[in-house]
Design a protein around this motif. Sequence first.
Motif, PDB file in Angstrom:
ATOM      1  N   ALA A   1       0.859  -1.182   0.000  1.00 16.66           N
ATOM      2  CA  ALA A   1       0.000   0.000   0.000  1.00 16.66           C
ATOM      3  C   ALA A   1       0.896   1.233   0.000  1.00 16.66           C
ATOM      4  O   ALA A   1       2.060   1.173   0.421  1.00 16.66           O
ATOM      5  N   SER A   2       0.365   2.349  -0.477  1.00 14.21           N
ATOM      6  CA  SER A   2       1.148   3.584  -0.513  1.00 14.21           C
ATOM      7  C   SER A   2       1.236   4.195   0.876  1.00 14.21           C
ATOM      8  O   SER A   2       0.226   4.338   1.577  1.00 14.21           O
ATOM      9  N   GLY A   3       2.462   4.564   1.245  1.00 16.52           N
ATOM     10  CA  GLY A   3       2.681   5.245   2.508  1.00 16.52           C
ATOM     11  C   GLY A   3       2.875   6.734   2.298  1.00 16.52           C
ATOM     12  O   GLY A   3       2.150   7.362   1.523  1.00 16.52           O
ATOM     13  N   GLN A   4       3.872   7.294   2.949  1.00 13.94           N
ATOM     14  CA  GLN A   4       4.120   8.731   2.879  1.00 13.94           C
ATOM     15  C   GLN A   4       4.570   9.147   1.480  1.00 13.94           C
ATOM     16  O   GLN A   4       5.398   8.488   0.858  1.00 13.94           O
ATOM     17  N   PHE A   5       4.006  10.253   0.996  1.00 14.01           N
ATOM     18  CA  PHE A   5       4.445  10.810  -0.285  1.00 14.01           C
ATOM     19  C   PHE A   5       5.855  11.363  -0.138  1.00 14.01           C
ATOM     20  O   PHE A   5       6.170  12.072   0.819  1.00 14.01           O
ATOM     21  N   LEU A   6       6.722  11.045  -1.119  1.00 14.04           N
ATOM     22  CA  LEU A   6       8.121  11.453  -1.042  1.00 14.04           C
ATOM     23  C   LEU A   6       8.477  12.549  -2.041  1.00 14.04           C
ATOM     24  O   LEU A   6       9.063  13.564  -1.679  1.00 14.04           O
ATOM     25  N   GLN A   7       8.136  12.353  -3.316  1.00 12.17           N
ATOM     26  CA  GLN A   7       8.559  13.309  -4.338  1.00 12.17           C
ATOM     27  C   GLN A   7       7.855  13.020  -5.654  1.00 12.17           C
ATOM     28  O   GLN A   7       7.225  11.975  -5.820  1.00 12.17           O
ATOM     29  N   THR A   8       7.998  13.946  -6.577  1.00 14.49           N
ATOM     30  CA  THR A   8       7.455  13.798  -7.930  1.00 14.49           C
ATOM     31  C   THR A   8       8.569  13.995  -8.949  1.00 14.49           C
ATOM     32  O   THR A   8       9.363  14.936  -8.840  1.00 14.49           O
ATOM     33  N   ILE A   9       8.627  13.097  -9.920  1.00 13.26           N
ATOM     34  CA  ILE A   9       9.537  13.237 -11.056  1.00 13.26           C
ATOM     35  C   ILE A   9       8.691  13.616 -12.271  1.00 13.26           C
ATOM     36  O   ILE A   9       7.714  12.932 -12.585  1.00 13.26           O
ATOM     37  N   THR A  10       9.062  14.700 -12.947  1.00  6.13           N
ATOM     38  CA  THR A  10       8.310  15.165 -14.113  1.00  6.13           C
ATOM     39  C   THR A  10       9.193  15.109 -15.353  1.00  6.13           C
ATOM     40  O   THR A  10      10.324  15.601 -15.341  1.00  6.13           O
ATOM     41  N   ILE A  11       8.662  14.494 -16.405  1.00  6.83           N
ATOM     42  CA  ILE A  11       9.359  14.429 -17.690  1.00  6.83           C
ATOM     43  C   ILE A  11       8.428  14.997 -18.755  1.00  6.83           C
ATOM     44  O   ILE A  11       7.303  14.521 -18.922  1.00  6.83           O
TER      45      ILE A  11
END
Length: 281
Positions: free
Chosen positions: A177-187
């Motif tokens: 399951a998804s836990g804490q949000f860490l970061q976003t990578i954008t391309i």
Amino acid sequence: MVVVGNVSACLVNAETKEPFKEHRGPDGNVYAEVEPDMEYFIEIAVVGIPNKAFDFGFVVDGKRLSYQQPCELKHGRQHCGIVSVENGTRVNQALCFRQPKRDTQNLDPYSQALVGEIQVDVFDAISVGLQAPSDIQASTIDVAAVDAGIGEDKILRSGQGSIEQVTHHPAMALTYASGQFLQTITIHYCTAMGLIHAGVLPKPDIWTFARMGMKKRPISHDILKIQPKRIKSGGLFVGDSLLEEPKEFDFFDLTHLQDEDDKDNSASDADFHHPVTPPHS
């Protein structure tokens, strides 16, 4: 490839799995140079940290896909597209770069309307033990119309591809399951022409730029039938001595062919000129 912390992401050719060429724009963002009708996957990986799982979510041109993909270092590179799961059978369908329609001429041609965008959200993955795989309905990715004041050859968006990867899940599998949000990578992605107009790539010289914008025309069958004539030219003599051999080359005589532009003009004239039919008496 974009590496942030212990995870990486890039866009790869769906057939060869080779990453597309990337450029760093003046805004610091990453732009992939791609072509229309090429199919692709979003490649993710965990780097440099064993025994740690991350959960990845995907947003394609503003639309969130219907699944999350867990990944660990031991899994290697994973390729993610449009996923559906039914009765334990998982289908991973490639995405495809498409040319959208244009709605209006209102936007600045140097705006972000030129480029598509892939967003990869990264979360901590929390193990919830062995579970039966849940069914997942595939997302529908439509190539929406785009507002931009330039030609379609400079704009790309994502649609559904045709390449599929089919796998079968075991009856019970380790689930996350998804836990804490860490970061976003954008391309971001676009054609070379689009990246030039968006200011990501420098403008080439005027002749190269013009050729890039020209549409390819089909080769006429009349041209394919032409046989070359062998021509001998040159040769350097000093007195009776030959200092340089004459050179031979193939000569194709195209003077009898009608120019393609003339054909186009003739067709246009035919559209606007037609005999007047007299009324019935």
